[in-house]
Design an enzyme around this catalytic site. Structure first.
Site, PDB file in Angstrom:
ATOM      1  N   GLY A   1       0.782  -1.233   0.000  1.00 35.44           N
ATOM      2  CA  GLY A   1       0.000   0.000   0.000  1.00 35.44           C
ATOM      3  C   GLY A   1       0.815   1.285   0.000  1.00 35.44           C
TER       4      GLY A   1
ATOM      5  N   VAL B   1       4.595  -3.081  15.281  1.00 35.85           N
ATOM      6  CA  VAL B   1       4.637  -1.783  15.984  1.00 35.85           C
ATOM      7  C   VAL B   1       3.872  -1.807  17.309  1.00 35.85           C
ATOM      8  CG1 VAL B   1       4.998  -0.369  13.901  1.00 35.85           C
ATOM      9  CG2 VAL B   1       2.658  -0.783  14.708  1.00 35.85           C
TER      10      VAL B   1
ATOM     11  N   TYR C   1     -12.526   2.092  14.351  1.00 34.81           N
ATOM     12  CA  TYR C   1     -11.535   2.604  13.377  1.00 34.81           C
ATOM     13  C   TYR C   1     -11.600   4.129  13.372  1.00 34.81           C
ATOM     14  CZ  TYR C   1      -8.911   3.477   9.080  1.00 34.81           C
ATOM     15  OH  TYR C   1      -7.992   3.947   8.162  1.00 34.81           O
TER      16      TYR C   1
ATOM     17  N   PRO D   1      -6.297  10.390   3.824  1.00 27.11           N
ATOM     18  CA  PRO D   1      -6.943   9.977   2.573  1.00 27.11           C
ATOM     19  C   PRO D   1      -8.357   9.441   2.759  1.00 27.11           C
ATOM     20  CG  PRO D   1      -4.854   8.807   2.975  1.00 27.11           C
ATOM     21  CD  PRO D   1      -5.291   9.421   4.260  1.00 27.11           C
TER      22      PRO D   1
ATOM     23  N   ARG E   1       5.785  -8.751   7.670  1.00 26.70           N
ATOM     24  CA  ARG E   1       5.975  -9.873   6.730  1.00 26.70           C
ATOM     25  C   ARG E   1       7.425  -9.904   6.227  1.00 26.70           C
ATOM     26  NH1 ARG E   1       0.776  -8.600   3.124  1.00 26.70           N
ATOM     27  NH2 ARG E   1       1.259  -6.509   3.933  1.00 26.70           N
TER      28      ARG E   1
ATOM     29  N   PHE F   1      -5.852  -2.609   2.208  1.00 20.58           N
ATOM     30  CA  PHE F   1      -6.636  -2.125   3.349  1.00 20.58           C
ATOM     31  C   PHE F   1      -7.979  -2.864   3.512  1.00 20.58           C
ATOM     32  CE2 PHE F   1      -9.869   0.868   4.954  1.00 20.58           C
ATOM     33  CZ  PHE F   1      -9.310   1.286   6.145  1.00 20.58           C
TER      34      PHE F   1
HETATM   35  N1  LIG Z   1      -6.572   2.424   1.905  1.00 19.51           N
HETATM   36  C1  LIG Z   1      -7.396   3.324   2.398  1.00 19.51           C
HETATM   37  O1  LIG Z   1      -8.533   3.488   1.906  1.00 19.51           O
HETATM   38  C2  LIG Z   1      -6.942   4.221   3.516  1.00 19.51           C
HETATM   39  C3  LIG Z   1      -7.602   5.447   3.679  1.00 19.51           C
HETATM   40  C4  LIG Z   1      -7.208   6.292   4.712  1.00 19.51           C
HETATM   41  C5  LIG Z   1      -6.171   5.926   5.545  1.00 19.51           C
HETATM   42  N2  LIG Z   1      -5.546   4.717   5.387  1.00 19.51           N
HETATM   43  C6  LIG Z   1      -4.445   4.410   6.307  1.00 19.51           C
HETATM   44  O2  LIG Z   1      -3.253   4.278   5.566  1.00 19.51           O
HETATM   45  C7  LIG Z   1      -2.316   3.470   6.278  1.00 19.51           C
HETATM   46  C8  LIG Z   1      -1.728   2.443   5.331  1.00 19.51           C
HETATM   47  O3  LIG Z   1      -2.758   1.611   4.870  1.00 19.51           O
HETATM   48  P1  LIG Z   1      -2.811   1.013   3.392  1.00 19.51           P
HETATM   49  O4  LIG Z   1      -4.075   1.478   2.779  1.00 19.51           O
HETATM   50  O5  LIG Z   1      -1.544   1.222   2.687  1.00 19.51           O
HETATM   51  O6  LIG Z   1      -3.046  -0.547   3.757  1.00 19.51           O
HETATM   52  P2  LIG Z   1      -2.175  -1.846   3.522  1.00 19.51           P
HETATM   53  O7  LIG Z   1      -1.887  -2.039   2.070  1.00 19.51           O
HETATM   54  O8  LIG Z   1      -2.910  -2.937   4.245  1.00 19.51           O
HETATM   55  O9  LIG Z   1      -0.789  -1.536   4.283  1.00 19.51           O
HETATM   56  C9  LIG Z   1      -0.714  -1.487   5.679  1.00 19.51           C
HETATM   57  C10 LIG Z   1       0.748  -1.597   6.102  1.00 19.51           C
HETATM   58  O10 LIG Z   1       0.815  -1.510   7.539  1.00 19.51           O
HETATM   59  C11 LIG Z   1       1.584  -2.580   8.041  1.00 19.51           C
HETATM   60  N3  LIG Z   1       1.110  -2.962   9.356  1.00 19.51           N
HETATM   61  C12 LIG Z   1      -0.178  -3.212   9.736  1.00 19.51           C
HETATM   62  N4  LIG Z   1      -0.209  -3.573  11.023  1.00 19.51           N
HETATM   63  C13 LIG Z   1       1.080  -3.556  11.471  1.00 19.51           C
HETATM   64  C14 LIG Z   1       1.693  -3.849  12.700  1.00 19.51           C
HETATM   65  N5  LIG Z   1       0.982  -4.229  13.788  1.00 19.51           N
HETATM   66  N6  LIG Z   1       3.046  -3.735  12.827  1.00 19.51           N
HETATM   67  C15 LIG Z   1       3.778  -3.359  11.759  1.00 19.51           C
HETATM   68  N7  LIG Z   1       3.261  -3.061  10.554  1.00 19.51           N
HETATM   69  C16 LIG Z   1       1.917  -3.172  10.417  1.00 19.51           C
HETATM   70  C17 LIG Z   1       1.421  -3.700   7.010  1.00 19.51           C
HETATM   71  O11 LIG Z   1       2.550  -4.550   7.003  1.00 19.51           O
HETATM   72  P3  LIG Z   1       2.608  -6.058   7.546  1.00 19.51           P
HETATM   73  O12 LIG Z   1       1.285  -6.686   7.283  1.00 19.51           O
HETATM   74  O13 LIG Z   1       3.753  -6.669   6.789  1.00 19.51           O
HETATM   75  O14 LIG Z   1       2.912  -5.890   8.993  1.00 19.51           O
HETATM   76  C18 LIG Z   1       1.380  -2.921   5.708  1.00 19.51           C
HETATM   77  O15 LIG Z   1       2.691  -2.696   5.235  1.00 19.51           O
HETATM   78  C19 LIG Z   1      -3.076   2.901   7.465  1.00 19.51           C
HETATM   79  O16 LIG Z   1      -2.747   3.654   8.605  1.00 19.51           O
HETATM   80  C20 LIG Z   1      -4.543   3.108   7.090  1.00 19.51           C
HETATM   81  O17 LIG Z   1      -5.363   3.231   8.210  1.00 19.51           O
HETATM   82  C21 LIG Z   1      -5.897   3.863   4.381  1.00 19.51           C
END
Ligand SMILES: NC(=O)c1ccc[n+]([C@@H]2O[C@H](COP(=O)([O-])OP(=O)(O)OC[C@H]3O[C@@H](n4cnc5c(N)ncnc54)[C@H](OP(=O)(O)O)[C@@H]3O)[C@@H](O)[C@H]2O)c1
Length: 262
Positions: free
Chosen positions: A17, A65, A157, A187, A39, A194
């Site tokens: 992501g 984390v 959330y 965003p 991972r 996500f």
């Molecule tokens: N996509 C959306 O629509 C959206 C919108 C607004 C905000 N966000 C925010 O954007 C951020 C990134 O999300 P994304 O959309 O890129 O999702 P994503 O593709 O699922 O990526 C999430 C990342 O966070 C890591 N992660 C999750 N839990 C973790 C933990 N306990 N310890 C270490 N690493 C952890 C995951 O890595 P591992 O699984 O390898 O640990 C992955 O690299 C998040 O904070 C999310 O809330 C997303």
């Protein structure tokens, strides 16, 4: 523009992501990287790609984390290498579940609170003192539009992202008088892993989230993070909200409906 060539950026959640795309965007500009995620295989493969493709220095730390000791260990290891991150992107986070509050799973709630709020705090508390001591640095928190407006079944959330918004403001206040900047990028709907994570691996449910409109892509957010990180040192963008054009709020999302075949 403030060049990031040769600087160090720490990006949490770089295995997919936004974090993944941001690491690649920064590497293209010659920025050295500290990448994290749980991972191992993905993280190590990505470390190799960034190093080979862009010739930047890359340090990969595989940990959760939610584990304070491991956050501190990473910070201590960086200090022992005399590396102070110039940029910290607090990105690791997730939504887990989408249920009415009286039906929510406690395990989902704990995962979100522990990762999105406590994890962000653990990383910030481990890294920020080094930035303050050097009187230079940039913290970029990934919040969400979910931290501006609550939507049905978003409950916990939403609460975690409201907390990120509050913490972003608090960090800025507490950094007044230093050259350390702090920004929250918030965003709307973006297509990453996500939704798959939110729906506990259910691909069909995840795909439906993005049906009928063009969601934000991880690269869009990476470009915005890059813009914020390369703004001149006297410019502190404290908050940036970004939606896909089809979405104007948590409640207004225009989807093209497929015409039924005659
Ligand atoms: N996509 C959306 O629509 C959206 C919108 C607004 C905000 N966000 C925010 O954007 C951020 C990134 O999300 P994304 O959309 O890129 O999702 P994503 O593709 O699922 O990526 C999430 C990342 O966070 C890591 N992660 C999750 N839990 C973790 C933990 N306990 N310890 C270490 N690493 C952890 C995951 O890595 P591992 O699984 O390898 O640990 C992955 O690299 C998040 O904070 C999310 O809330 C997303």
């Amino acid at each position: 523009m403030n060049s990031i060539r040769g600087k160090w950026a720490l990006i949490t959640g770089a295995t997919s992501g936004f974090g993944h795309a941001t690491a690649e965007r920064f590497a293209q500009a010659g920025c050295n990287l500290i990448i994290t995620g749980r991972r191992t295989e993905k993280l190590e493969a990505f470390e190799h790609v960034l190093n080979e493709k862009y010739g930047v220095k890359v340090l990969a730390y595989c940990f959760d984390v939610r584990n304070l000791n491991q956050c501190v260990e990473m910070a201590n290891d960086l200090a022992s290498r005399e590396i102070v991150p110039d940029i910290l992107v607090n990105n690791a986070g997730l939504a887990s579940g989408k249920d009415k509050i009286h039906e929510g799973l406690i395990g989902d709630w704990e995962k979100m609170i522990d990762t999105n709020v406590k994890g962000l705090l653990y990383i910030t508390r481990s890294i920020l003192p080094m930035m303050v001591a050097r009187n230079d640095g940039h913290v970029i928190n990934i919040g969400s539009v979910a931290g501006h407006i609550v939507y049905p079944e978003g409950n916990v959330y939403n609460a975690t992202k409201f907390a990120v918004k509050a913490l972003n403001e608090a960090i800025n206040l507490d950094l007044a008088g230093t050259n350390v900047r702090c920004c929250s990028i918030d965003p709307g709907a973006a297509e990453t892993e996500f939704s798959k994570v939110r729906f506990h691996g259910d691909e069909d449910k995840a795909q439906k989230v993005y049906e009928g409109f063009k969601p934000l892509q991880a690269e869009d957010i990476a470009d915005i993070i890059f813009y914020v990180a390369t703004s001149p040192p006297h410019v502190n963008i404290t908050n940036l909200v970004v939606y896909p054009t089809a979405q104007r709020s948590a409640y207004v999302l225009h989807r093209e409906v497929k015409k039924e075949e005659e």
